[in-house]
Design an enzyme around this catalytic site. Structure first.
Site, PDB file in Angstrom:
ATOM      1  N   CYS A 271      -9.025  -0.247  13.496  1.00 35.08           N
ATOM      2  CA  CYS A 271      -9.869  -1.131  13.745  1.00 35.08           C
ATOM      3  C   CYS A 271      -9.564  -2.678  13.643  1.00 35.08           C
ATOM      4  CB  CYS A 271     -11.474  -1.026  13.121  1.00 35.08           C
ATOM      5  SG  CYS A 271     -12.765  -2.280  13.600  1.00 35.08           S
TER       6      CYS A 271
ATOM      7  N   CYS B 185     -18.048   4.269  10.762  1.00 41.77           N
ATOM      8  CA  CYS B 185     -19.229   3.448  11.319  1.00 41.77           C
ATOM      9  C   CYS B 185     -19.821   4.225  12.408  1.00 41.77           C
ATOM     10  CB  CYS B 185     -18.789   2.056  11.600  1.00 41.77           C
ATOM     11  SG  CYS B 185     -17.474   1.787  12.927  1.00 41.77           S
TER      12      CYS B 185
END
Length: 362
Positions: free
Chosen positions: A101, A197
Protein backbone atom coordinates in the site's frame (compact mmCIF):
# COMPACT_ATOMS: atom_id res chain seq x y z
CA UNK A 1 6.21 24.27 0.35
CA UNK A 2 2.83 23.08 -0.85
CA UNK A 3 2.20 19.90 1.12
CA UNK A 4 -0.51 17.29 0.69
CA UNK A 5 -1.18 15.64 4.05
CA UNK A 6 -2.56 12.11 3.78
CA UNK A 7 -5.04 11.95 6.68
CA UNK A 8 -6.27 8.46 7.52
CA UNK A 9 -8.51 9.60 10.37
CA UNK A 10 -6.06 8.42 13.02
CA UNK A 11 -4.02 10.32 15.55
CA UNK A 12 -0.66 9.92 13.78
CA UNK A 13 -1.62 11.49 10.46
CA UNK A 14 -3.54 14.27 12.23
CA UNK A 15 -0.51 15.29 14.30
CA UNK A 16 1.77 14.97 11.26
CA UNK A 17 -0.48 17.38 9.36
CA UNK A 18 -0.53 19.73 12.37
CA UNK A 19 3.26 19.81 12.49
CA UNK A 20 3.44 20.53 8.76
CA UNK A 21 1.09 23.50 9.28
CA UNK A 22 3.10 24.70 12.27
CA UNK A 23 6.29 24.53 10.18
CA UNK A 24 4.77 27.13 7.84
CA UNK A 25 3.87 24.92 4.88
CA UNK A 26 0.79 25.43 2.73
CA UNK A 27 -1.04 22.26 3.72
CA UNK A 28 -4.06 20.54 2.19
CA UNK A 29 -5.55 17.44 3.79
CA UNK A 30 -6.74 14.44 1.81
CA UNK A 31 -8.39 11.20 2.91
CA UNK A 32 -8.09 8.20 0.63
CA UNK A 33 -11.29 6.23 0.10
CA UNK A 34 -9.89 2.75 -0.44
CA UNK A 35 -13.04 0.65 -0.37
CA UNK A 36 -16.16 0.63 -2.49
CA UNK A 37 -17.97 -0.38 0.74
CA UNK A 38 -16.17 1.69 3.39
CA UNK A 39 -18.68 0.90 6.11
CA UNK A 40 -17.46 -2.71 6.12
CA UNK A 41 -13.81 -2.06 6.93
CA UNK A 42 -13.72 -1.19 10.63
CA UNK A 43 -14.71 -3.15 13.70
CA UNK A 44 -13.46 -1.31 16.79
CA UNK A 45 -9.72 -0.99 16.32
CA UNK A 46 -9.66 -3.35 13.34
CA UNK A 47 -9.56 -2.10 9.78
CA UNK A 48 -9.27 1.47 8.57
CA UNK A 49 -10.33 3.88 5.83
CA UNK A 50 -14.03 3.78 6.74
CA UNK A 51 -16.66 6.50 6.62
CA UNK A 52 -16.01 6.96 10.35
CA UNK A 53 -12.33 7.52 9.60
CA UNK A 54 -13.05 10.05 6.85
CA UNK A 55 -15.23 12.03 9.27
CA UNK A 56 -12.45 11.95 11.89
CA UNK A 57 -9.97 13.19 9.30
CA UNK A 58 -12.29 16.01 8.25
CA UNK A 59 -12.77 17.12 11.86
CA UNK A 60 -9.00 17.19 12.36
CA UNK A 61 -8.58 19.27 9.21
CA UNK A 62 -11.21 21.70 10.48
CA UNK A 63 -9.32 22.11 13.77
CA UNK A 64 -6.13 22.79 11.81
CA UNK A 65 -7.92 25.20 9.47
CA UNK A 66 -6.76 23.51 6.26
CA UNK A 67 -8.66 22.53 3.10
CA UNK A 68 -9.77 18.90 3.04
CA UNK A 69 -10.78 16.49 0.29
CA UNK A 70 -11.66 12.82 -0.09
CA UNK A 71 -10.09 11.10 -3.08
CA UNK A 72 -11.44 7.81 -4.43
CA UNK A 73 -8.59 5.32 -4.77
CA UNK A 74 -10.76 2.22 -4.26
CA UNK A 75 -10.20 0.73 -7.71
CA UNK A 76 -6.44 1.24 -7.58
CA UNK A 77 -6.29 -0.19 -4.04
CA UNK A 78 -8.25 -3.26 -5.06
CA UNK A 79 -6.00 -3.94 -8.04
CA UNK A 80 -2.62 -3.14 -6.51
CA UNK A 81 -3.08 -4.29 -2.93
CA UNK A 82 -6.05 -6.64 -2.46
CA UNK A 83 -5.71 -8.61 -5.70
CA UNK A 84 -1.94 -8.74 -5.29
CA UNK A 85 -2.44 -10.11 -1.76
CA UNK A 86 -4.76 -12.87 -3.00
CA UNK A 87 -2.50 -13.78 -5.94
CA UNK A 88 0.58 -14.01 -3.71
CA UNK A 89 -1.13 -16.39 -1.28
CA UNK A 90 -2.42 -18.48 -4.19
CA UNK A 91 1.19 -18.82 -5.34
CA UNK A 92 2.32 -20.01 -1.91
CA UNK A 93 3.97 -16.75 -0.89
CA UNK A 94 3.40 -14.50 2.14
CA UNK A 95 2.92 -10.84 1.11
CA UNK A 96 2.94 -7.70 3.24
CA UNK A 97 -0.08 -5.61 2.17
CA UNK A 98 0.96 -2.56 4.23
CA UNK A 99 4.27 -2.40 2.38
CA UNK A 100 2.47 -2.77 -0.94
CA UNK A 101 0.00 0.00 0.00
CA UNK A 102 2.80 2.41 0.86
CA UNK A 103 4.67 1.52 -2.30
CA UNK A 104 1.84 1.58 -4.84
CA UNK A 105 -0.86 3.77 -3.31
CA UNK A 106 0.59 6.42 -0.99
CA UNK A 107 3.92 6.94 -2.71
CA UNK A 108 3.05 6.09 -6.28
CA UNK A 109 -0.59 6.81 -7.09
CA UNK A 110 -1.06 9.54 -4.47
CA UNK A 111 2.36 11.12 -4.91
CA UNK A 112 2.05 11.15 -8.71
CA UNK A 113 -1.31 12.91 -8.44
CA UNK A 114 0.04 15.34 -5.84
CA UNK A 115 2.98 16.36 -8.01
CA UNK A 116 0.72 16.71 -11.06
CA UNK A 117 -1.42 19.13 -9.04
CA UNK A 118 1.57 21.22 -8.04
CA UNK A 119 2.30 19.90 -4.56
CA UNK A 120 5.91 19.58 -3.47
CA UNK A 121 5.55 16.75 -0.96
CA UNK A 122 3.22 14.20 0.60
CA UNK A 123 3.11 14.21 4.40
CA UNK A 124 2.13 11.07 6.34
CA UNK A 125 2.03 9.91 9.95
CA UNK A 126 4.60 7.16 9.52
CA UNK A 127 7.18 6.63 12.23
CA UNK A 128 10.41 6.95 10.23
CA UNK A 129 13.07 9.61 9.73
CA UNK A 130 14.48 11.20 6.62
CA UNK A 131 18.08 12.39 6.42
CA UNK A 132 20.25 13.92 3.71
CA UNK A 133 23.37 11.85 3.08
CA UNK A 134 25.82 13.02 0.39
CA UNK A 135 23.08 15.16 -1.15
CA UNK A 136 20.49 12.38 -1.29
CA UNK A 137 17.45 11.87 0.92
CA UNK A 138 17.77 8.64 2.88
CA UNK A 139 15.48 6.70 5.19
CA UNK A 140 16.25 5.94 8.85
CA UNK A 141 14.52 4.17 11.70
CA UNK A 142 12.30 6.31 13.93
CA UNK A 143 13.13 7.36 17.47
CA UNK A 144 10.35 5.10 18.77
CA UNK A 145 11.72 1.62 18.05
CA UNK A 146 8.43 -0.02 19.01
CA UNK A 147 6.52 2.00 16.39
CA UNK A 148 9.24 2.16 13.72
CA UNK A 149 7.79 1.80 10.20
CA UNK A 150 10.93 2.14 8.11
CA UNK A 151 10.60 -1.53 7.12
CA UNK A 152 7.29 -0.97 5.30
CA UNK A 153 8.72 2.16 3.66
CA UNK A 154 12.05 0.62 2.66
CA UNK A 155 10.93 -0.11 -0.91
CA UNK A 156 10.50 3.60 -1.69
CA UNK A 157 12.96 5.07 -4.16
CA UNK A 158 15.18 8.07 -3.50
CA UNK A 159 12.99 10.15 -5.80
CA UNK A 160 9.88 9.23 -3.82
CA UNK A 161 11.61 9.96 -0.52
CA UNK A 162 12.64 13.37 -1.87
CA UNK A 163 8.91 14.24 -2.01
CA UNK A 164 8.00 12.69 1.35
CA UNK A 165 7.58 14.16 4.83
CA UNK A 166 7.49 12.09 8.04
CA UNK A 167 7.09 14.66 10.83
CA UNK A 168 6.69 12.01 13.57
CA UNK A 169 10.04 10.30 13.04
CA UNK A 170 11.65 11.87 16.08
CA UNK A 171 8.74 11.29 18.45
CA UNK A 172 7.23 8.48 20.49
CA UNK A 173 3.59 7.41 20.29
CA UNK A 174 3.02 8.67 23.84
CA UNK A 175 4.28 12.10 22.85
CA UNK A 176 2.10 12.14 19.73
CA UNK A 177 -1.08 11.32 21.67
CA UNK A 178 -0.28 13.98 24.27
CA UNK A 179 0.29 16.55 21.53
CA UNK A 180 -2.99 15.63 19.84
CA UNK A 181 -4.82 16.22 23.13
CA UNK A 182 -3.13 19.61 23.58
CA UNK A 183 -4.14 20.61 20.06
CA UNK A 184 -7.76 19.66 20.71
CA UNK A 185 -7.82 16.84 18.16
CA UNK A 186 -10.68 14.45 18.90
CA UNK A 187 -8.62 11.47 17.69
CA UNK A 188 -6.09 11.82 20.53
CA UNK A 189 -7.26 8.62 22.22
CA UNK A 190 -8.50 6.78 19.13
CA UNK A 191 -7.23 3.15 19.05
CA UNK A 192 -4.64 2.23 16.46
CA UNK A 193 -5.77 0.05 13.59
CA UNK A 194 -4.67 -3.57 13.74
CA UNK A 195 -4.44 -6.48 11.33
CA UNK A 196 -5.12 -6.13 7.61
CA UNK A 197 -7.42 -3.20 6.85
CA UNK A 198 -9.45 -5.05 4.21
CA UNK A 199 -9.96 -8.07 6.51
CA UNK A 200 -11.57 -6.34 9.50
CA UNK A 201 -12.67 -9.56 11.20
CA UNK A 202 -9.10 -10.89 11.17
CA UNK A 203 -10.09 -14.13 9.39
CA UNK A 204 -7.44 -14.16 6.67
CA UNK A 205 -8.02 -17.80 5.79
CA UNK A 206 -11.76 -17.25 5.40
CA UNK A 207 -11.14 -14.18 3.24
CA UNK A 208 -8.79 -16.10 0.96
CA UNK A 209 -11.00 -19.19 0.75
CA UNK A 210 -13.93 -17.02 -0.28
CA UNK A 211 -11.91 -15.65 -3.19
CA UNK A 212 -9.83 -18.66 -4.16
CA UNK A 213 -12.22 -21.47 -3.32
CA UNK A 214 -11.15 -24.82 -1.95
CA UNK A 215 -8.05 -26.40 -3.43
CA UNK A 216 -7.60 -29.74 -1.71
CA UNK A 217 -4.14 -30.93 -0.77
CA UNK A 218 -2.16 -32.82 1.84
CA UNK A 219 0.09 -32.12 4.80
CA UNK A 220 3.28 -34.15 4.55
CA UNK A 221 5.96 -34.91 7.14
CA UNK A 222 9.17 -33.46 5.73
CA UNK A 223 11.29 -36.16 7.37
CA UNK A 224 9.40 -39.31 6.41
CA UNK A 225 7.16 -38.22 3.55
CA UNK A 226 4.14 -39.59 5.39
CA UNK A 227 0.78 -37.92 4.71
CA UNK A 228 -0.44 -36.47 8.01
CA UNK A 229 -3.66 -34.82 6.98
CA UNK A 230 -5.77 -33.02 4.39
CA UNK A 231 -6.42 -29.33 3.76
CA UNK A 232 -8.56 -27.15 1.52
CA UNK A 233 -5.86 -24.85 0.17
CA UNK A 234 -2.21 -23.87 0.70
CA UNK A 235 -3.45 -20.28 1.06
CA UNK A 236 -4.55 -21.25 4.57
CA UNK A 237 -0.94 -21.65 5.73
CA UNK A 238 2.20 -19.60 6.16
CA UNK A 239 5.78 -20.70 6.71
CA UNK A 240 6.44 -20.95 10.44
CA UNK A 241 2.80 -21.60 11.35
CA UNK A 242 2.24 -23.94 14.28
CA UNK A 243 -1.43 -23.71 15.24
CA UNK A 244 -4.43 -24.75 13.18
CA UNK A 245 -2.63 -27.34 11.06
CA UNK A 246 -5.39 -29.95 11.44
CA UNK A 247 -2.99 -32.77 12.28
CA UNK A 248 -4.46 -35.25 14.76
CA UNK A 249 -1.42 -37.35 15.60
CA UNK A 250 1.52 -35.80 17.48
CA UNK A 251 5.07 -36.09 16.19
CA UNK A 252 6.90 -39.26 17.32
CA UNK A 253 9.11 -37.20 19.64
CA UNK A 254 6.11 -35.29 21.01
CA UNK A 255 7.36 -31.94 19.75
CA UNK A 256 5.11 -29.56 17.79
CA UNK A 257 5.22 -29.41 14.03
CA UNK A 258 5.57 -26.24 11.97
CA UNK A 259 4.88 -25.37 8.34
CA UNK A 260 8.22 -25.55 6.51
CA UNK A 261 7.20 -24.95 2.90
CA UNK A 262 4.23 -24.61 0.58
CA UNK A 263 3.88 -26.17 -2.88
CA UNK A 264 0.82 -24.58 -4.52
CA UNK A 265 0.91 -26.63 -7.74
CA UNK A 266 0.74 -30.00 -5.96
CA UNK A 267 -1.12 -28.61 -2.96
CA UNK A 268 1.52 -29.99 -0.59
CA UNK A 269 2.19 -28.41 2.78
CA UNK A 270 5.41 -29.74 4.30
CA UNK A 271 5.68 -29.73 8.08
CA UNK A 272 8.45 -30.57 10.50
CA UNK A 273 10.47 -29.62 13.55
CA UNK A 274 11.15 -26.02 14.56
CA UNK A 275 14.90 -26.25 13.89
CA UNK A 276 14.18 -26.83 10.20
CA UNK A 277 12.79 -23.29 10.01
CA UNK A 278 16.24 -21.82 10.62
CA UNK A 279 17.43 -19.76 7.64
CA UNK A 280 20.96 -18.46 7.09
CA UNK A 281 20.70 -17.18 3.53
CA UNK A 282 18.05 -15.07 1.83
CA UNK A 283 17.87 -14.43 -1.91
CA UNK A 284 15.55 -11.56 -2.81
CA UNK A 285 14.47 -10.02 -6.11
CA UNK A 286 13.40 -6.58 -7.39
CA UNK A 287 15.79 -4.74 -5.07
CA UNK A 288 15.46 -1.04 -4.32
CA UNK A 289 18.98 -0.04 -3.33
CA UNK A 290 20.77 3.02 -1.97
CA UNK A 291 24.25 1.47 -1.78
CA UNK A 292 27.28 1.43 -4.05
CA UNK A 293 27.55 -2.37 -4.25
CA UNK A 294 31.24 -2.69 -4.98
CA UNK A 295 31.28 -5.68 -2.66
CA UNK A 296 29.62 -7.23 0.39
CA UNK A 297 28.22 -4.84 3.00
CA UNK A 298 27.94 -5.42 6.75
CA UNK A 299 24.37 -4.79 7.82
CA UNK A 300 21.37 -5.79 9.91
CA UNK A 301 18.62 -7.67 8.05
CA UNK A 302 14.93 -7.39 8.96
CA UNK A 303 12.23 -9.70 7.58
CA UNK A 304 9.13 -8.59 9.49
CA UNK A 305 7.59 -5.23 10.32
CA UNK A 306 8.36 -5.74 14.01
CA UNK A 307 11.17 -8.08 14.94
CA UNK A 308 12.89 -10.70 12.81
CA UNK A 309 16.32 -9.02 12.70
CA UNK A 310 19.85 -10.42 12.56
CA UNK A 311 23.37 -9.18 11.74
CA UNK A 312 24.25 -10.08 8.18
CA UNK A 313 26.34 -9.50 5.09
CA UNK A 314 24.44 -8.33 2.01
CA UNK A 315 25.55 -8.25 -1.59
CA UNK A 316 23.92 -7.34 -4.89
CA UNK A 317 24.49 -10.21 -7.31
CA UNK A 318 23.06 -9.35 -10.72
CA UNK A 319 19.42 -8.50 -10.09
CA UNK A 320 19.28 -10.32 -6.74
CA UNK A 321 19.98 -9.13 -3.23
CA UNK A 322 21.76 -11.94 -1.40
CA UNK A 323 21.74 -11.70 2.41
CA UNK A 324 23.88 -14.07 4.46
CA UNK A 325 22.81 -14.06 8.10
CA UNK A 326 25.34 -14.29 10.90
CA UNK A 327 22.56 -15.54 13.15
CA UNK A 328 19.70 -17.72 11.82
CA UNK A 329 16.16 -16.41 11.53
CA UNK A 330 13.01 -18.54 11.63
CA UNK A 331 9.76 -18.33 9.73
CA UNK A 332 11.20 -16.52 6.72
CA UNK A 333 8.86 -16.98 3.77
CA UNK A 334 8.98 -16.21 0.04
CA UNK A 335 6.94 -13.09 -0.66
CA UNK A 336 8.04 -11.30 2.48
CA UNK A 337 10.33 -8.31 2.18
CA UNK A 338 13.86 -8.18 3.51
CA UNK A 339 15.21 -4.76 4.43
CA UNK A 340 18.87 -4.24 5.26
CA UNK A 341 20.15 -1.49 7.53
CA UNK A 342 23.51 0.02 8.41
CA UNK A 343 23.86 0.14 12.17
CA UNK A 344 24.33 3.60 13.65
CA UNK A 345 25.77 3.81 17.19
CA UNK A 346 23.70 6.95 17.73
CA UNK A 347 20.47 5.24 16.61
CA UNK A 348 18.26 5.74 13.59
CA UNK A 349 19.81 2.98 11.51
CA UNK A 350 20.00 3.85 7.80
CA UNK A 351 18.01 1.76 5.29
CA UNK A 352 20.37 0.45 2.63
CA UNK A 353 18.05 -1.66 0.48
CA UNK A 354 14.84 -3.65 0.33
CA UNK A 355 13.80 -6.56 -1.85
CA UNK A 356 11.19 -9.31 -2.09
CA UNK A 357 12.28 -12.70 -0.77
CA UNK A 358 12.36 -15.31 -3.53
CA UNK A 359 13.99 -18.23 -1.73
CA UNK A 360 15.95 -19.12 1.39
CA UNK A 361 18.73 -21.49 2.31
CA UNK A 362 20.71 -22.88 5.22
Amino acid sequence: MRVLAAMSGGVDSAVAAARAVEAGHDVTGVHLALSAKPGTLRTGSRGCCTIEDSHDARRAADVLGIPFYVWDFAERFTEDVVEDFVAEYAAGRTPNPCLRCNERIKFEALLDKAIALGFDAVCTGHYARLDVVDGSVELRRSADEGKDQSYVLASLTREQLAHAMFPLGGSTKVEVRAEAARRGLSVAAKPDSHDICFIPDGDTQGFLTKRLGQRAGVLVDDETGAVLGQHVGVHGFTVGQRKGLGIDAPAPDGRPRYVLSLEPVSGTVRVGAAEKLAVREIVAVRPVSRVDWSGPVECVAQVRAHGGTAPAIAELVGEELVVRLREPLSGVAPGQAVAVYREDPEGGDLVLASATIERTGV
